[in-house]
Scaffold this active site. Sequence first.
Site, PDB file in Angstrom:
ATOM      1  N   GLY A 153      -0.416   2.725   7.284  1.00  0.00           N
ATOM      2  CA  GLY A 153      -0.485   1.928   8.502  1.00  0.00           C
ATOM      3  C   GLY A 153       0.035   0.518   8.364  1.00  0.00           C
ATOM      4  CE  LYS A 154       3.326   0.079   3.349  1.00  0.00           C
ATOM      5  NZ  LYS A 154       2.772   1.442   3.283  1.00  0.00           N
ATOM      6  N   GLY A 212       0.817  -1.205   0.000  1.00  0.00           N
ATOM      7  CA  GLY A 212       0.000   0.000   0.000  1.00  0.00           C
ATOM      8  C   GLY A 212       0.844   1.245   0.000  1.00  0.00           C
ATOM      9  CD  GLU A 252     -12.590   7.043 -12.369  1.00  0.00           C
ATOM     10  OE1 GLU A 252     -12.752   5.909 -12.834  1.00  0.00           O
ATOM     11  OE2 GLU A 252     -11.593   7.744 -12.643  1.00  0.00           O
ATOM     12  N   PRO A 280       2.567   4.838   1.106  1.00  0.00           N
ATOM     13  CG  PRO A 280       4.343   6.237   0.518  1.00  0.00           C
ATOM     14  CD  PRO A 280       3.138   5.576  -0.029  1.00  0.00           C
ATOM     15  N   GLY A 281       2.401   5.475   4.619  1.00  0.00           N
ATOM     16  CA  GLY A 281       1.606   6.118   5.664  1.00  0.00           C
ATOM     17  C   GLY A 281       0.215   5.568   5.858  1.00  0.00           C
ATOM     18  CG  HIS A 298     -14.156   5.006 -17.031  1.00  0.00           C
ATOM     19  ND1 HIS A 298     -13.802   4.920 -18.343  1.00  0.00           N
ATOM     20  CD2 HIS A 298     -13.282   5.878 -16.466  1.00  0.00           C
ATOM     21  CE1 HIS A 298     -12.754   5.717 -18.575  1.00  0.00           C
ATOM     22  NE2 HIS A 298     -12.425   6.317 -17.439  1.00  0.00           N
TER      23      HIS A 298
HETATM   24  P1  ADP Z   1       3.382   2.793   6.633  1.00  0.00           P
HETATM   25  O1  ADP Z   1       4.220   1.776   7.297  1.00  0.00           O
HETATM   26  O2  ADP Z   1       2.223   2.198   5.878  1.00  0.00           O
HETATM   27  O3  ADP Z   1       4.126   3.748   5.790  1.00  0.00           O
HETATM   28  P2  ADP Z   1       2.931   3.584   9.331  1.00  0.00           P
HETATM   29  O4  ADP Z   1       2.362   2.346   9.878  1.00  0.00           O
HETATM   30  O5  ADP Z   1       4.353   3.834   9.614  1.00  0.00           O
HETATM   31  O6  ADP Z   1       2.678   3.684   7.761  1.00  0.00           O
HETATM   32  O7  ADP Z   1       2.041   4.812   9.824  1.00  0.00           O
HETATM   33  C1  ADP Z   1       2.589   5.909  10.484  1.00  0.00           C
HETATM   34  C2  ADP Z   1       1.671   6.416  11.555  1.00  0.00           C
HETATM   35  O8  ADP Z   1       0.464   6.923  10.993  1.00  0.00           O
HETATM   36  C3  ADP Z   1       1.219   5.355  12.520  1.00  0.00           C
HETATM   37  O9  ADP Z   1       2.117   5.198  13.546  1.00  0.00           O
HETATM   38  C4  ADP Z   1      -0.126   5.878  13.000  1.00  0.00           C
HETATM   39  O10 ADP Z   1       0.047   6.812  14.022  1.00  0.00           O
HETATM   40  C5  ADP Z   1      -0.656   6.590  11.792  1.00  0.00           C
HETATM   41  N1  ADP Z   1      -1.532   5.710  11.011  1.00  0.00           N
HETATM   42  C6  ADP Z   1      -1.284   5.266   9.747  1.00  0.00           C
HETATM   43  N2  ADP Z   1      -2.289   4.498   9.310  1.00  0.00           N
HETATM   44  C7  ADP Z   1      -3.192   4.408  10.308  1.00  0.00           C
HETATM   45  C8  ADP Z   1      -4.444   3.735  10.447  1.00  0.00           C
HETATM   46  N3  ADP Z   1      -4.963   2.992   9.458  1.00  0.00           N
HETATM   47  N4  ADP Z   1      -5.101   3.872  11.622  1.00  0.00           N
HETATM   48  C9  ADP Z   1      -4.591   4.617  12.606  1.00  0.00           C
HETATM   49  N5  ADP Z   1      -3.413   5.268  12.540  1.00  0.00           N
HETATM   50  C10 ADP Z   1      -2.704   5.189  11.402  1.00  0.00           C
HETATM   51 ZN    ZN Z   2     -10.773   7.525 -17.038  1.00  0.00          ZN
END
Ligand code: ADP
Ligand code: ZN
Length: 622
Positions: free
Chosen positions: A215-216, A210, A435, A212-213, A438
């Site tokens: 929540g992986k 997914g 969309e 970045p950011g 489509h």
């Molecule tokens: P990724 O690894 O996908 O790049 P992170 O897990 O490092 O993202 O997410 C960074 C921070 O953002 C987390 O520590 C959390 O505080 C917040 N965050 C990201 N996604 C979520 C989510 N789905 N629910 C709650 N907090 C989230």
């Molecule tokens: Zn299109």
Amino acid sequence: MGIKEQPKLPRFRIVANILLAVSGLFLLLNLFLPGLFASGPAGVPYSLFIHQVQEGEVSRVSVGQNQIIYQLKAENAEPAQVFATTPIFDLELPKLLEEKGVEFAATPPPKNTWFTTLLSWVIPPLIFIGIWQFFLARGGGGGGPQGALSIGKSKAKVYVEGESAKITFADVAGVEEAKTELVEIVDFLKTPARFTQIGARIPKGVLLVGPPGTGKTLLAKAVAGEAGVPFFSISGSEFVELFVGVGSSRVRDLFEQAKKQAPCIVFIDELDAIGKSRSSNGFYGGNDEREQTLNQLLTEMDGFAAGDATVIVLAATNRPETLDPALLRPGRFDRQVLVDRPDLSGREAILKIHAQKVKLGDDVNLKAIATRTPGFAGADLANLVNEAALLAARNLRERVAQEDFAEAIERVVAGLEKKSRVMNETEKKIVAYHEVGHAMVGALTTGNGRVEKISIIPRGMAALGYTLQLPTEDRFLMNEAELRGQIATLLGGRSAEEIVFNSITTGASNDLQRATDLAERMVTAYGMSKVLGPLAYQQGQQAAFLGNGGANPRRAVSEDTSKAIDSEVKEIVETAHEQALEILRQNRDLLEAIATQLLETEVIEGEKLHDLLSQVKPVTHS
Ligand code: ADP
Ligand code: ZN
Ligand code: MG
């Protein structure tokens, strides 16, 4: 955070430190030894000694390099008095002593000299070894697996459950599908018997994919927190080290440790750093180190057979397309979990989680904030809440107010613009109709898979929204009508814009490109044009079917033929365009209805979408 981190201090680091300490001690001893053992005769000034010699009071003198020890003439039966003095550079001294008839000699070397000599030989090398070790340790190790000092120990951090609040699934929101998948993994780690008893094989590797950011990393930690098993975490970029061979020895070491602690989870963050496709390694013929590391990882994953040790490998990446295909083969990362940007309700849920950490004013409406933040990932939302809290504090407020959020959104959006698109209301509306266009054309023409999802959540740099079609069966051949249907569907987006807004935006250029390519292939490769006949006008027939391959260079054709091809392509595209326009015109009300709904929820999928699209009426010719 409730998770405790136990960094492992590598053994050689400790050895190096001890060496340094010991050699330092020896050095000090060496400096002060002579002083330590030099107790005994009372010290007197040199001038007094010379005076006593001249007065004839001295009987014997022992001249050393650092010390002169002398004995006074014994008076009566009393024991002779002994004194010491520090010599100065005095060439006259022997002459004087001879004159006065004093017995004198040079001092024999002190008894402990062999010891200090030995030290002076041993200490410098020790210091050098110490320094060498120190720099090796800082440089990340070296010497490879056969290194005598077990260099290359894994840098993996072991997370164990802390007593205080640990990360659980309750801390993650907006990624429900991913959570469902991972709950299964947790169940397995907790009660493996339930699964193995009926012969179910649990996936060895789960890949979180997914942007970045989203929540992986957070999800992986939540899995560890919920399952209550040891959690080895290492980042892919940590693998890629300066010294050849160390990366792969790290992997081996990591899995060794993990197997000892099974059941447990090994988490490799940013897998793309090591898992890059081996063929796409660029100009310099590839990165040997990375390749070895990757091979080692593959070996390890194949190594633990299903059934024995329960080691589950979780990995995360935001660039799955760069991963080596070998990683995605069954038995490795055979499960891929999509962790996508959250939709409206998901964003609200995430805001709720992070808003718990700050004091909220009564006027704060999280739903309204979620509505204003399409395209925000979880990390952006967490950042938004913090930014709002900072603004509230700066404004000397006790609680965070809605206006703080409004200002924070502006700030965060400004920062985000480079990373992903955040659309304004008008753009959002255009994308929604596009969309839906489509989807509706796709629902009525053949040759498309079933429309499964429409979304106006921006993804990455290019797509502002997307329509997901999944094939209902494997197709290897397509007929002309189906290809024309595909082209019409590609043009459906633009057609909807034309009908509703009476204008055209730049957003459809990729659609047009693909539609035109397809039409050209129909004419030049598949021989589907009546005018041009069953001739291949492309050079070298490659597998350019089912939407993938690009256009091959055209065979050398006459100017007339070239013109004919162009007009045939144009005809196909224009016919498809008319078809799309007609479908949408005749279903205008439905177009409005679905678009309005999409604007509200941002995503429509599954049964709900099927229901809506089943209402699209076929075109009637009057
Ligand atoms: P990724 O690894 O996908 O790049 P992170 O897990 O490092 O993202 O997410 C960074 C921070 O953002 C987390 O520590 C959390 O505080 C917040 N965050 C990201 N996604 C979520 C989510 N789905 N629910 C709650 N907090 C989230
Ligand atoms: Zn299109
Ligand atoms: Mg991460």
